[in-house]
Motif scaffolding. Sequence first.
Motif, PDB file in Angstrom:
ATOM      1  N   GLU A 293       0.831  -1.211   0.000  1.00  0.00           N
ATOM      2  CA  GLU A 293       0.000   0.000   0.000  1.00  0.00           C
ATOM      3  C   GLU A 293       0.867   1.264   0.000  1.00  0.00           C
ATOM      4  O   GLU A 293       0.647   2.202  -0.781  1.00  0.00           O
ATOM      5  CB  GLU A 293      -0.915   0.005   1.233  1.00  0.00           C
ATOM      6  CG  GLU A 293      -1.743   1.275   1.353  1.00  0.00           C
ATOM      7  CD  GLU A 293      -2.787   1.176   2.457  1.00  0.00           C
ATOM      8  OE1 GLU A 293      -3.884   0.670   2.181  1.00  0.00           O
ATOM      9  OE2 GLU A 293      -2.489   1.599   3.596  1.00  0.00           O
ATOM     10  N   THR A 296       2.606   1.759  -3.353  1.00  0.00           N
ATOM     11  CA  THR A 296       1.699   2.153  -4.427  1.00  0.00           C
ATOM     12  C   THR A 296       1.219   3.588  -4.244  1.00  0.00           C
ATOM     13  O   THR A 296       1.258   4.388  -5.174  1.00  0.00           O
ATOM     14  CB  THR A 296       0.458   1.222  -4.456  1.00  0.00           C
ATOM     15  OG1 THR A 296       0.925  -0.116  -4.367  1.00  0.00           O
ATOM     16  CG2 THR A 296      -0.366   1.412  -5.699  1.00  0.00           C
ATOM     17  N   VAL A 297       0.763   3.903  -3.045  1.00  0.00           N
ATOM     18  CA  VAL A 297       0.149   5.219  -2.828  1.00  0.00           C
ATOM     19  C   VAL A 297       1.196   6.330  -2.823  1.00  0.00           C
ATOM     20  O   VAL A 297       0.976   7.408  -3.366  1.00  0.00           O
ATOM     21  CB  VAL A 297      -0.670   5.227  -1.511  1.00  0.00           C
ATOM     22  CG1 VAL A 297      -1.230   6.602  -1.211  1.00  0.00           C
ATOM     23  CG2 VAL A 297      -1.792   4.201  -1.597  1.00  0.00           C
ATOM     24  N   PRO A 303       4.721  10.875   2.995  1.00  0.00           N
ATOM     25  CA  PRO A 303       3.269  11.017   3.064  1.00  0.00           C
ATOM     26  C   PRO A 303       2.840  12.400   3.590  1.00  0.00           C
ATOM     27  O   PRO A 303       3.562  13.013   4.371  1.00  0.00           O
ATOM     28  CB  PRO A 303       2.859   9.944   4.074  1.00  0.00           C
ATOM     29  CG  PRO A 303       4.059   9.747   4.937  1.00  0.00           C
ATOM     30  CD  PRO A 303       5.252  10.014   4.068  1.00  0.00           C
ATOM     31  N   ARG A 306      -2.965  14.588   2.832  1.00  0.00           N
ATOM     32  CA  ARG A 306      -3.824  14.247   1.688  1.00  0.00           C
ATOM     33  C   ARG A 306      -3.768  12.755   1.370  1.00  0.00           C
ATOM     34  O   ARG A 306      -4.662  12.216   0.735  1.00  0.00           O
ATOM     35  CB  ARG A 306      -3.426  15.063   0.456  1.00  0.00           C
ATOM     36  CG  ARG A 306      -4.110  16.426   0.404  1.00  0.00           C
ATOM     37  CD  ARG A 306      -3.818  17.131  -0.915  1.00  0.00           C
ATOM     38  NE  ARG A 306      -2.392  17.438  -1.043  1.00  0.00           N
ATOM     39  CZ  ARG A 306      -1.825  18.526  -0.512  1.00  0.00           C
ATOM     40  NH1 ARG A 306      -2.558  19.382   0.141  1.00  0.00           N
ATOM     41  NH2 ARG A 306      -0.532  18.742  -0.658  1.00  0.00           N
ATOM     42  N   ASP A 307      -2.703  12.088   1.810  1.00  0.00           N
ATOM     43  CA  ASP A 307      -2.595  10.647   1.556  1.00  0.00           C
ATOM     44  C   ASP A 307      -3.414   9.836   2.562  1.00  0.00           C
ATOM     45  O   ASP A 307      -3.719   8.669   2.310  1.00  0.00           O
ATOM     46  CB  ASP A 307      -1.130  10.193   1.650  1.00  0.00           C
ATOM     47  CG  ASP A 307      -0.273  10.851   0.576  1.00  0.00           C
ATOM     48  OD1 ASP A 307      -0.683  10.808  -0.596  1.00  0.00           O
ATOM     49  OD2 ASP A 307       0.781  11.406   0.921  1.00  0.00           O
ATOM     50  N   PRO A 309      -6.519   9.484   3.550  1.00  0.00           N
ATOM     51  CA  PRO A 309      -7.698   8.699   3.145  1.00  0.00           C
ATOM     52  C   PRO A 309      -7.357   7.535   2.206  1.00  0.00           C
ATOM     53  O   PRO A 309      -8.189   6.658   1.987  1.00  0.00           O
ATOM     54  CB  PRO A 309      -8.577   9.717   2.400  1.00  0.00           C
ATOM     55  CG  PRO A 309      -8.024  11.054   2.731  1.00  0.00           C
ATOM     56  CD  PRO A 309      -6.585  10.871   3.090  1.00  0.00           C
ATOM     57  N   HIS A 310      -6.151   7.552   1.654  1.00  0.00           N
ATOM     58  CA  HIS A 310      -5.794   6.513   0.687  1.00  0.00           C
ATOM     59  C   HIS A 310      -4.924   5.412   1.293  1.00  0.00           C
ATOM     60  O   HIS A 310      -4.308   4.636   0.559  1.00  0.00           O
ATOM     61  CB  HIS A 310      -5.086   7.149  -0.514  1.00  0.00           C
ATOM     62  CG  HIS A 310      -5.868   8.277  -1.103  1.00  0.00           C
ATOM     63  ND1 HIS A 310      -7.099   8.085  -1.697  1.00  0.00           N
ATOM     64  CD2 HIS A 310      -5.639   9.617  -1.109  1.00  0.00           C
ATOM     65  CE1 HIS A 310      -7.578   9.264  -2.077  1.00  0.00           C
ATOM     66  NE2 HIS A 310      -6.727  10.206  -1.722  1.00  0.00           N
ATOM     67  N   LEU A 311      -4.850   5.391   2.609  1.00  0.00           N
ATOM     68  CA  LEU A 311      -4.015   4.370   3.261  1.00  0.00           C
ATOM     69  C   LEU A 311      -4.863   3.472   4.181  1.00  0.00           C
ATOM     70  O   LEU A 311      -4.558   3.334   5.379  1.00  0.00           O
ATOM     71  CB  LEU A 311      -2.901   5.060   4.064  1.00  0.00           C
ATOM     72  CG  LEU A 311      -1.870   5.860   3.254  1.00  0.00           C
ATOM     73  CD1 LEU A 311      -1.013   6.732   4.168  1.00  0.00           C
ATOM     74  CD2 LEU A 311      -0.979   4.935   2.415  1.00  0.00           C
ATOM     75  N   PRO A 312      -5.917   2.850   3.646  1.00  0.00           N
ATOM     76  CA  PRO A 312      -6.820   2.090   4.507  1.00  0.00           C
ATOM     77  C   PRO A 312      -6.152   0.934   5.253  1.00  0.00           C
ATOM     78  O   PRO A 312      -6.470   0.676   6.414  1.00  0.00           O
ATOM     79  CB  PRO A 312      -7.894   1.563   3.546  1.00  0.00           C
ATOM     80  CG  PRO A 312      -7.278   1.603   2.193  1.00  0.00           C
ATOM     81  CD  PRO A 312      -6.334   2.782   2.220  1.00  0.00           C
ATOM     82  N   ARG A 313      -5.210   0.254   4.616  1.00  0.00           N
ATOM     83  CA  ARG A 313      -4.567  -0.881   5.308  1.00  0.00           C
ATOM     84  C   ARG A 313      -3.730  -0.390   6.480  1.00  0.00           C
ATOM     85  O   ARG A 313      -3.650  -1.038   7.521  1.00  0.00           O
ATOM     86  CB  ARG A 313      -3.653  -1.645   4.354  1.00  0.00           C
ATOM     87  CG  ARG A 313      -4.427  -2.440   3.328  1.00  0.00           C
ATOM     88  CD  ARG A 313      -3.441  -3.174   2.439  1.00  0.00           C
ATOM     89  NE  ARG A 313      -4.106  -3.694   1.266  1.00  0.00           N
ATOM     90  CZ  ARG A 313      -3.473  -4.084   0.168  1.00  0.00           C
ATOM     91  NH1 ARG A 313      -2.160  -3.996   0.093  1.00  0.00           N
ATOM     92  NH2 ARG A 313      -4.143  -4.566  -0.844  1.00  0.00           N
ATOM     93  N   HIS A 315      -4.397   2.231   8.272  1.00  0.00           N
ATOM     94  CA  HIS A 315      -5.331   2.565   9.363  1.00  0.00           C
ATOM     95  C   HIS A 315      -5.839   1.319  10.077  1.00  0.00           C
ATOM     96  O   HIS A 315      -5.947   1.297  11.295  1.00  0.00           O
ATOM     97  CB  HIS A 315      -6.531   3.348   8.828  1.00  0.00           C
ATOM     98  CG  HIS A 315      -6.158   4.690   8.276  1.00  0.00           C
ATOM     99  ND1 HIS A 315      -5.520   5.644   9.020  1.00  0.00           N
ATOM    100  CD2 HIS A 315      -6.323   5.238   7.050  1.00  0.00           C
ATOM    101  CE1 HIS A 315      -5.307   6.722   8.276  1.00  0.00           C
ATOM    102  NE2 HIS A 315      -5.783   6.494   7.073  1.00  0.00           N
TER     103      HIS A 315
END
Length: 457
Positions: A293, A296-297, A303, A306-307, A309-313, A315
Amino acid sequence: MPETYAAANAPGALPLVGHAWPLLHRPIPFLSSLPQYGDLVEIRLGRVRAHVPCHPQLLRRVLSDDRTYDKGGPLFTRLRDLVGNGLGSCPHRDHRRQRRLLQPAFHRTRIETYTHVMTDEALRLSTTWQPGQIIDAFPAMFGLALRTVTRTLFSSRVGEDDVAHLQRSFETALAGLFRRIFVPAPLQRLPLPANRRYARALTDLHGSVDHLIADYLSTGENAAAGHHHQDRQDLLSTLIAARDDDTALSDGELHDQVLTMLLGGAETVAAALTWALYALTRNPRVAHDLHDEVDTVLAGRPPTHRDLPHLPRTHRMISETLRLYPPAWLFTRITTRPLNLAGRYLPSGTTLVISPPALHHNPALYPRATDFCPDRWADGERPGLPPRGEFTGFGAGARRCLGDTYALAEAALTLATLTQRWRMEHAPGTDIRPAPLSAVHRPRRLLLHLTPRTPAP
Ligand code: HEM
């Protein structure tokens, strides 16, 4: 709510010391074992009888009525030595006003400002590490979290010497403080070396905080502007601005709030990060998913908020860490009137012990409760925050942690920054039994062997 709850006494209390032995030596298994006896379980802290709500609804009831179940009991009595009447330790009657004054410093837009500091400090730490090095995780994370909270509190870098000094005083004061919950009062007044060290650490901490505040007031825009409410976008300027208006904070309150933030914001976060790193070493699949993750992100850049919300794993990994290894493992309340709870009569002044592990490790609430599985949070109601209900890692109700969003952002940004660059394995000498007499739940020693993941730039 129907009164169908069952009260019980925990077995194994010894004369005089009660359950002090299991609480000191195997606290988490002991507390996690309590729900099997009942919904409200009586334990003994020395001679003090205390009741542990083990049923989630019963616990909700206690935490959501902070007038009846006020801050107090052995933990907060001792904490007041340290943080006086700050937001976390003050009684209900002072709470709402203080919370209102401090809340703006934790507004979402403010946290965005702090995220720069969070990433910056994590990067700084990461670049001091060498391939093949073995680091002692908790002191490293504590230093990191303390530097982050002081920088967001005071908007400037506090000297390395000051941070190191604060770190030592905190360690001594916190160890002493927790021992005092279990040691009878007369012994605490004897001039024993441990008591003297504790007293000295307290004096030191209070002196350091006065010094930091005086420094802040005498430099930068505050001094230049000739008044105090110049907004520097940091925690302290919010507190000072609050001090200038009608419901002002006094000098003493300002001091207490600064200590509260240093105390609340450093050790807890450090413990969470240490456990998260440990969990990564133990769960290669989780580590693989996290690295994937982050790569990729972020594609190699640091980081930003803004990143997030795009790091669900990332969290979920943190939520699961806070469930399985809750840093705040025990806190107390005291009843302010006589009442019945779960069929038990509790006179005014009864101690309640709140213990997240008693809920978080209950297999009736969390299937496969002892496994580390971040995916159980996949359907969380609120992205980035664990679902309400059984989770009490941040407390609940009006006294819920003020720094929860701050802490989750810091943990995610730090974890992303460190794992982007390093692979970690635990090294010999690691001892993950809980540190004894520690106010937060953390391993005694986690040694990590570092291997670079990407070639250094
Ligand atoms: C993972 C990290 C953290 C954990 C597990 C945690 C846990 C908690 C818990 C359980 C409480 C409630 C205690 C009670 O009900 O008696 C609390 C309160 C509080 N925490 Fe945190 N905390 C964390 C991070 C932070 C941070 C980063 C800050 C500030 C920068 C902070 C500031 C506070 C304050 C001010 C309170 C008192 C709130 C009130 O009484 O209104 N915490 N925390």
